[in-house]
Design a protein around this motif. Structure first.
Motif: not given
Length: 259
Positions: A160, A164-168, A170, A187
């Motif tokens: 993370r 990052g914590s975005g849609h990538n 998840t 991405c």
């Protein structure tokens, strides 16, 4: 074409792993079939890392594979042969400490993904500072969800931090999306996606663009990484302590399911 076609005789070779030097950059080439993770692999890799750290002229480290795979995760066949829960515990601890070592290595590190990087191979790639991926062949994929395995807390923390914590995050972690080199670049999951013939040269160029002529002070870089990844380091220690506290009879099944 293999990345090792551009390299001369290795400085050291251990169990399918080779250490090369291209000027002031060390290159570890993994040629162990699918480059699956087991104790002999980790021990040999650590010995090569020892050599790199001792080379005061070295300013950067690149790791790459030879053939179809950069890394294909845990050596499940090898794990299935283990009759000793203590050996399973030893492997789990060695793996965590090895990933921590890569994460905090006192040189800038770059994973040059020549081919597939699945599961533990992807974890390894993300323990590096930079990633470059062959755009012609191979997938980057955290496929744990498809093989009924869960990540350990420290895995998720450092992924993370870099993804990052975005849609990538998840898409990659929860849904196990497979990314080609071009998709991974779009991405922001890798820093470059050249053709295989340019993988080594572009990896070197990218690495040099960060450290310039003088390189990083090793102690300063190490301390900076310790600071940035302090939560990861703390969590690794908690995970290791949990293994020590867990009854030996339960370690094997727990580690197999969570990795």
């Amino acid at each position: 074409m293999s990345i090792s076609d551009n390299l001369h005789k290795p400085t050291k070779a251990l169990g399918g792993l080779e250490l090369h030097y291209l000027g002031d950059i060390a290159v570890i080439v993994m040629d162990c079939g699918e480059n699956r993770l087991n104790i002999p692999f980790l021990d040999n890799f650590n010995e090569l890392l020892d050599d790199v750290e001792k080379n005061k002229a070295c300013k950067g480290l690149i790791t790459t594979g030879k053939g179809k795979f950069y890394g294909n995760g845990l050596d499940l066949k090898w794990l299935s042969t283990l009759n000793s829960p203590e050996t399973m515990k030893e492997f789990y601890k060695k793996l965590a400490v090895w990933l921590k070592r890569l994460l905090l290595f006192p040189l800038p590190t770059l994973a040059a993904l020549n081919g597939h990087a699945f599961a533990g191979g992807a974890l390894m790639a993300y323990a590096h500072d930079l990633r470059v991926m062959n755009k012609e062949k191979g997938w980057l994929c955290f496929n744990e969800v498809f093989i009924s395995r869960q990540f350990l807390p420290f895995h998720l923390l450092y992924i993370r931090t870099k993804m990052g914590s975005g849609h990538n995050f998840t898409d990659a972690i929860v849904l196990g999306k497979r990314y080609t080199g071009s998709e991974a670049l779009d991405c922001g999951l890798v820093h470059a996606a050249p053709s295989m013939s340019l993988l080594l040269s572009e990896s070197i160029q990218l690495l040099k663009s960060f450290y310039g002529k003088s390189g990083y002070p090793g102690d300063s870089l190490y301390l900076m990484k310790c600071s940035v990844y302090s939560e990861v380091v703390e969590q690794i220690q908690k995970d290791l302590a949990a293994v020590d506290d867990r009854p030996v009879m339960n370690v094997s099944n727990n580690v197999k399911s969570r990795l």
